[in-house]
Structures are given as structure tokens and as C-alpha cells.
Design an enzyme around this catalytic site. Structure first.
Site, PDB file in Angstrom:
ATOM      1  N   GLU A  46       0.833  -1.195   0.000  1.00 46.32           N
ATOM      2  CA  GLU A  46       0.000   0.000   0.000  1.00 46.32           C
ATOM      3  C   GLU A  46       0.878   1.259   0.000  1.00 46.32           C
ATOM      4  OE1 GLU A  46      -3.647   1.677   2.876  1.00 46.32           O
ATOM      5  OE2 GLU A  46      -2.321   0.063   3.560  1.00 46.32           O
ATOM      6  N   LYS A 115      -9.137   2.532  -2.154  1.00 47.02           N
ATOM      7  CA  LYS A 115      -9.434   1.858  -0.886  1.00 47.02           C
ATOM      8  C   LYS A 115     -10.835   2.254  -0.435  1.00 47.02           C
ATOM      9  CE  LYS A 115      -7.201   1.176   3.642  1.00 47.02           C
ATOM     10  NZ  LYS A 115      -5.992   1.512   4.420  1.00 47.02           N
ATOM     11  N   CYS A 170      -5.682  -3.172   2.388  1.00 45.99           N
ATOM     12  CA  CYS A 170      -5.450  -3.224   3.840  1.00 45.99           C
ATOM     13  C   CYS A 170      -6.715  -3.332   4.690  1.00 45.99           C
ATOM     14  CB  CYS A 170      -4.617  -2.025   4.267  1.00 45.99           C
ATOM     15  SG  CYS A 170      -3.809  -2.274   5.881  1.00 45.99           S
ATOM     16  N   GLY A 361      -5.150 -59.788  13.148  1.00 46.92           N
ATOM     17  CA  GLY A 361      -3.807 -59.362  13.527  1.00 46.92           C
ATOM     18  C   GLY A 361      -3.232 -58.361  12.549  1.00 46.92           C
ATOM     19  N   LEU A 363      -3.760 -54.509  10.267  1.00 45.34           N
ATOM     20  CA  LEU A 363      -4.060 -53.119  10.611  1.00 45.34           C
ATOM     21  C   LEU A 363      -5.549 -52.823  10.690  1.00 45.34           C
ATOM     22  CD1 LEU A 363      -1.493 -51.008   8.545  1.00 45.34           C
ATOM     23  CD2 LEU A 363      -1.832 -50.903  11.016  1.00 45.34           C
ATOM     24  N   SER A 365      -8.405 -54.707  10.947  1.00 53.76           N
ATOM     25  CA  SER A 365      -9.219 -55.334  12.000  1.00 53.76           C
ATOM     26  C   SER A 365      -8.788 -54.840  13.374  1.00 53.76           C
ATOM     27  CB  SER A 365      -9.133 -56.857  11.925  1.00 53.76           C
ATOM     28  OG  SER A 365      -7.821 -57.323  12.181  1.00 53.76           O
ATOM     29  N   GLY A 463     -26.494 -59.920  17.561  1.00 50.76           N
ATOM     30  CA  GLY A 463     -25.674 -58.734  17.313  1.00 50.76           C
ATOM     31  C   GLY A 463     -25.584 -58.448  15.826  1.00 50.76           C
ATOM     32  N   THR A 480     -13.077 -58.958  -1.464  1.00 49.85           N
ATOM     33  CA  THR A 480     -13.862 -60.034  -2.077  1.00 49.85           C
ATOM     34  C   THR A 480     -15.341 -59.687  -2.014  1.00 49.85           C
ATOM     35  OG1 THR A 480     -12.213 -61.680  -1.453  1.00 49.85           O
ATOM     36  CG2 THR A 480     -14.426 -62.484  -1.963  1.00 49.85           C
TER      37      THR A 480
END
Length: 646
Positions: A46, A115, A170, A361, A363, A365, A463, A480
Site C-alpha cells: 500500500e 481503498k 489493507c 492381527g 491393521l 481389523s 448382534g 472379495t
């Protein structure tokens, strides 16, 4: 610009207060520096032609004439500069003084933007000298030429259609309704802010937040150039705090208290894509705005803009994972909470006391059972209601088997072990499949048997089955059909594989038990595998990333496909840039080809996904983020990939 990138610069020149000749020379010096770096839009501070801190010298005709002479020199200098330049100076119109941005391009003064909001408080007494700019566009005569004068000007490049520049100055940014809002609604994609913001303790943080947030609200590129050293220090100090922001992210920022140049690339294609995606973002040409074209289409110019800029901006290799550790930990906790709340609601709605999931065993699950445990804690339910079923078969290794058992024990869940070898072998005999033929049938039979076991156990315990598959697998179709692809609620369905790893690591860091911590750390060190093929020497023989490719690459591809709809050639370019030194161009190209083929071929699996919570900005649910035909052709995408010169 190829792929929508345009290089932009924000500069702070050295100045001497009220020495217009010196200041213009320094402005030219900084513009030259920006141009050498390829900038096509250059922003100055400015009132930089005179200096912002001239105070009552602004009432002196000598200074105002010096400013006009300086502007004339800059116009002449810009003749051979293929860049839009915005520079600040005081300008006298109809006896009133205005704080303006003069916009230059190749020897032409395109327009002057006054401005709008003139401060008159604390240390800023601009109202003593300057008048408020008007939205209505008028014309002023400078050097015998009529020039548009008004706040509602938008500068549009003829040959780069998405490059449309609006300007505010500004204080305009600090008011409740900044002019940039209307400018962007009228089509502007980049906002330039010529500023002179003084430095006080902590103000830089607020200023950065303001710029970042405005670029996010308006889905725009936002350039901010502020006055720096050289301004009067009678009462204030200016630091030259310059920023380039894009849709909420500051992609370049200057060192404070050092005058200079910052350059980066704004991705116009990304901005337009994001605006298109947001249905409430309505852009239209408005009669109250004046659109000024620049950039020659003449053959005499012999300029082409269809070239690749050299990228200098940061491209994150892991766009789904925050790079900052503190932010990453916060994000991990938030995502896990979203997953758990989704599962909690489903448990409450059904009135279930149990959930069933397969525990391998691996990642995915592991994350699923950790989320289930948190949901049960929220509900005050006994974790024994989490029925974790391990189903060893031909490919199960002792390492993953032991980790699964220890994990369930540490979480106080109920473990059920059901070896499915005999059931699968009987199935092979029923369908006439040779057990020694380790093909897709060999693998899918095991996956479907496991899903059948889980579904039937869920019926036994009243469940439902919690799915463990992640978003990366779903994007690639590496699941699958009616096997691990199916469940009653998929807690990981919108979590990409790269993020799954960090979520499990987060749980490991938070673990109160040393045993749980060690188990989770070993799960993280285990190669990703469905373990459907027999081990070799007791070790995992089937590694997923050897088959489909590195998940960090596929997650990178997936982010830009889903989030912005980028073309394959642009994603390839970004990947080559981001993964330089990690993967060769040939490897990136190979896996990108495979990604697109699988992404299109496997949509039918995503078209019938179970419910699951969305945790991030993208997901593959057919009910929300990805409504894609299952039989869409990939030919256009392949053609774009084949056009890449490597």
C-alpha cells in the site's frame, strides 16, 4: 497455464519516506526479481510509491506530482513485462485524495482501485488525508488516456480464463464485509491486498489467520503484501509480512522484518473445482462490476500460456495425514471419536448388546476392534459383548495369529477361534476346485467363508457384523465381493490405509498397558496382507502392496481424484513432484495406470457398500460422495495418461 497453475509474487521493496524516485527504482528491482522467478501476478504494498507513513506530506502537491511521475515510470517500465502488477500510491481525483492500487500490464495502466474503508482510529489516521473509494466505476485521465477508477474492477486474462483478479486494500480485509466477498461472487479467483499493517506483539498470528480464513471462505488465492523496513518509525514499525494463501492454506510466507519477494503457484484449477463442488457457492457476472481484459491474443505477441510452470510450493505426500505431530494427534482422536459415535448410534438403534468382527492381527481389523472398544465404553457396555473371531486358514502366520489373540485379551473382549480349513476344503470338493491351485477362487472361498461365519455368529448372539475394510481397499476394489466387502456397519469405510496406520499408532502411544503397546507396534510392523496364500518358511507370502502397489501412492491418487477431480496427467505431475527421490517416474506412472483401471472396474463393489461413518473430506459411499456408474468407461482417462511424456 498447464494444469491450472499460475505463479504469483508478493513483494516488499526498500523505501525512503517521500522519496518517490528512489522508491520506484526499488519497486522495479523487486519486480525484476519476481519476474526472474516466473511470476505473472505481482503485488506491491500500500502507498509504496511514496511510503505509507508520509502523514501530512500527503497534502503537499510536490509529493503527489512525484507519485504520478513515479507511476508514469512504472508504466513505461512494464512494457516488456508479461505480468499483472498492482502498486500503491496516493492519487488526486476531483480535488479529493484517494489511496489507490494502480494496475499495470505491458505498458498500459488498466485501472485504478481506491481503498473503500478508511481507518481513523488508534495509530491510523488515514481519514485526515484520504476519502473513501466508491464502488461505482468512473473514468480518470492519466497521461492523456482514460482509465477506469473504482473498487468494482476485475482484471481478466484473455488466454488464462480462470485468472481473474480482484483488489482490496489493507483495512478492506478487516471490516465485517470485505470487498473481496463480492469480487469473488462476481468471478474473481485471486484477490490482491496492498497493505501497510504495522507490527505489534501477536498481530502477525491474527493477520495470518485473517488472510487464511478469507481465502478459505472465498475459495480463492489471496496475496497479501505489506509495508516493511524504510517506513517511518516515529510511532510504528512495519515488518513486511507477506503471504500467499490458497483456499485456507498459507502456501508461502515471508520472514518478518526482512524486505523481499515471495513467490509460489496458485492452483486455479483446484479453486474452480472446489467452487463447482460447493453448491452454495454461486458465481456469476454482475452488472455492477467492470471486467477488464488483458493479455494479448495477437499472433504478434507470439506468447503461449500452455506450458508447465516449475513448481516450488509444498505438495504433501500424505494429504490425508496432517504433517504436524500435534495436529495429527488431534485429528486421530477426532476421527476415532467419529467412528465410535457412528457405531454407538447403530448399536443403540438396533438395541444390540453384541457386535461381531473378524480379527486377523492386521491393521484394519485392529483399528476396528479398538473403535468398537471405545464405542462400548461410551455406552457403558461390557467389552465381552465384542465378539472377536479369529479364523485361521491356509495363509495364517503365527505372528498375526498371536497378535490377534493378545489384542483381544488386552481389550477384555470375547475371543472365538474357528479354524475354517475343513469347511473350505469341503467347499473346494463341492465345486470341483483343486486345493493346490492357488488362484482367485482359492482366495475368495476363504474370504467368503469367513464372512459367512461372522454373519451366522451375529445371529447367534443377537448382534451385527462390524466391517473392517478401509477406503483405499474399496477404491481399488481389493476386497472379495460378498466376502470382506460385506458387513452390517463398516467403521473404516472412509479411512484411507495411510491414515489407518496413524490411527493405530495413536492408540499405541496412548496405550496404558505395555503388552497392548507392544502388540500394536508389532501390528504396525507387519506387512499388509490378506493372508490367503500359504506362508513361506512361516513368513507372510502374500503382500498386498506387491499386488496393487504402494498404498501411499494410491492414497495420493485417490485424494486428488475424489477431492478435486484432477486429470490423470495432473495427478501424475503432482505425484512425481511430491515423491521425488522415493519413486521413479516409471513406477508412479505404472501404479497410476493400475489405479485408474481398478477404480473404474471395481465400482460395482462400492455401489452396494454397507453403512459407515464419513470421517474426512472425501468418501466412496454411493449414498454420498461417490455416485458413479458401475459400468463407466475409463478410456478418456487412459487417453490422458497415454499423452504424458515421461
Amino acid at each position: 497455464m498447464k494444469h491450472g497453475f499460475v505463479k504469483v509474487a508478493a513483494i516488499t521493496p526498500n523505501i525512503k519516506v517521500a522519496d518517490c524516485e528512489y522508491n520506484v527504482n526499488e519497486i522495479i528491482h523487486r519486480i525484476e526479481e519476481a519476474r526472474q522467478k516466473g511470476a505473472m501476478v505481482i503485488l506491491c504494498p500500500e502507498l509504496c510509491v511514496t511510503g505509507y507513513t508520509c502523514q501530512d506530506l500527503f497534502l503537499q502537491n510536490t509529493l503527489l506530482k512525484g507519485a504520478l511521475d513515479g507511476l508514469t515510470k512504472l508504466i513505461e517500465y512494464s512494457k516488456d513485462i508479461d505480468a499483472l502488477i498492482a502498486v500503491g500510491l496516493p492519487f488526486l481525483k476531483d480535488g479529493n485524495l484517494f489511496n489507490v492500487a494502480a494496475v499495470l500490464y505491458q505498458g498500459e495502466l488498466l485501472g485504478m482501485v481506491p481503498k473503500r474503508n478508511i481507518p481513523n482510529y488508534s495509530e491510523f489516521y488515514e481519514a485526515r488525508h484520504f476519502r473513501r473509494g466508491n464502488d461505482i466505476v468512473e473514468y480518470v485521465t492519466i497521461n492523456h488516456k482514460k482509465v477506469p477508477f473504482g473498487s468494482n474492477l476485475i482484471f481478466c486474462h484473455r488466454e488464462i480464463p480462470n485468472l481473474k483478479v480482484g483488489i482490496e486494500i489493507c483495512e478492506d480485509l478487516w471490516v465485517p464485509q470485505p470487498p473481496s466477498g463480492g469480487l469473488c461472487e462476481a468471478g474473481a479467483t485471486i484477490i490482491l491486498n496492498l497493505s501497510a499493517s504495522n507490527e505489534t506483539t501477536g498481530k502477525d498470528i491474527y493477520r495470518k489467520t485473517l488472510v487464511s480464513n478469507q481465502s478459505a471462505r472465498l475459495v480463492c488465492g489471496y496475496l497479501y503484501a505489506s509495508a516493511g523496513e524504510g517506513e517511518s518509525t516515529t510511532d510504528l514499525v512495519f515488518s513486511g509480512h507477506n503471504m500467499i494463501a490458497e483456499n485456507g492454506t498459507v502456501i508461502a510466507e515471508s520472514e518478518r522484518f526482512v524486505n523481499g519477494v515471495i513467490v509460489s503457484e496458485v492452483d486455479l484449477e483446484k479453486l474452480i473445482s472446489e467452487r463447482r463442488r460447493i453448491s452454495t457457492y454461486l458465481v456469476e457476472e454482475k452488472k455492477e462490476y467492470t471486467y477488464l481484459e488483458y493479455g494479448s491474443t495477437s499472433d504478434e505477441n507470439n506468447t503461449t500460456y500452455d506450458f508447465e510452470l516449475e513448481l516450488t510450493r509444498f505438495i504433501d505426500k500424505a494429504p490425508f495425514v496432517p504433517s504436524n505431530k500435534e495436529e495429527r494427534e488431534k485429528r486421530c482422536n477426532e476421527i476415532i471419536h467419529i467412528q465410535a459415535l457412528g457405531l454407538k448410534k447403530r448399536i443403540q438403534h438396533i438395541g444390540a448388546k453384541s457386535v461381531v468382527l473378524g480379527i486377523s492381527g492386521g491393521l484394519d481389523s485392529t483399528l476396528a476392534i479398538l473403535v468398537a472398544k471405545r464405542a462400548f465404553d461410551m455406552l457403558g457396555l461390557d467389552p465381552k459383548g465384542i465378539i472377536a473371531v479369529t479364523m485361521p486358514c491356509f495363509g495364517t502366520t503365527d505372528r498375526t495369529y498371536q497378535n490377534a489373540i493378545l489384542l483381544v485379551k488386552e481389550l477384555s473382549a470375547t475371543l472365538r477361534e474357528i479354524r475354517i480349513n475343513e469347511a473350505v476344503e469341503l467347499h473346494f470338493r463341492d465345486i470341483g476346485h483343486n486345493i493346490n491351485t492357488h488362484d482367485l477362487t482359492f482366495e475368495n472361498s476363504q474370504a467368503r467363508e469367513r464372512t459367512q461365519v461372522l454373519m451366522d455368529i451375529a445371529s447367534q448372539v443377537n448382534g451385527f457384523v462390524v466391517g473392517t475394510g478401509d477406503m483405499s481397499e474399496l477404491a481399488l476394489g481389493f476386497a472379495t465381493y460378498n466376502g470382506d466387502h460385506m458387513s452390517m456397519y463398516g467403521v473404516n469405510a472412509s479411512v484411507p490405509k495411510t491414515l489407518v496406520r496413524y490411527l493405530v499408532a495413536y492408540f499405541a502411544a496412548e496405550a496404558k498397558s505395555d503388552t497392548l503397546k507392544k502388540v500394536l507396534e508389532d501390528v504396525l510392523d507387519t506387512p499388509v496382507s490378506p493372508e490367503l496364500l500359504p506362508p513361506k518358511d512361516g513368513e507372510i507370502a502374500q503382500k498386498t502392496e506387491d499386488v496393487v502397489g504402494p498404498y501411499e501412492l494410491h492414497d495420493f491418487f485417490l485424494y486428488y481424484v475424489l477431492r478435486f477431480g484432477f486429470s490423470p496427467s495432473k495427478i501424475y505431475r503432482l505425484a512425481v513432484y511430491a515423491f521425488e527421490g522415493d519413486y521413479s517416474k516409471e513406477i508412479i506412472y505404472r501404479w497410476l495406470m493400475i489405479f485408474y483401471r481398478r477404480y473404474f472396474q471395481q465400482q460395482y463393489k462400492r455401489s452396494c457398500l454397507p453403512d459407515g461413518p464419513k470421517v474426512g473430506s472425501v468418501a466412496v459411499s454411493p449414498r454420498g460422495d461417490l455416485r458413479m456408474p458401475s459400468d463407466a468407461s475409463v478410456s478418456l482417462w487412459m487417453k490422458d495418461l497415454e499423452s504424458i511424456s515421461r
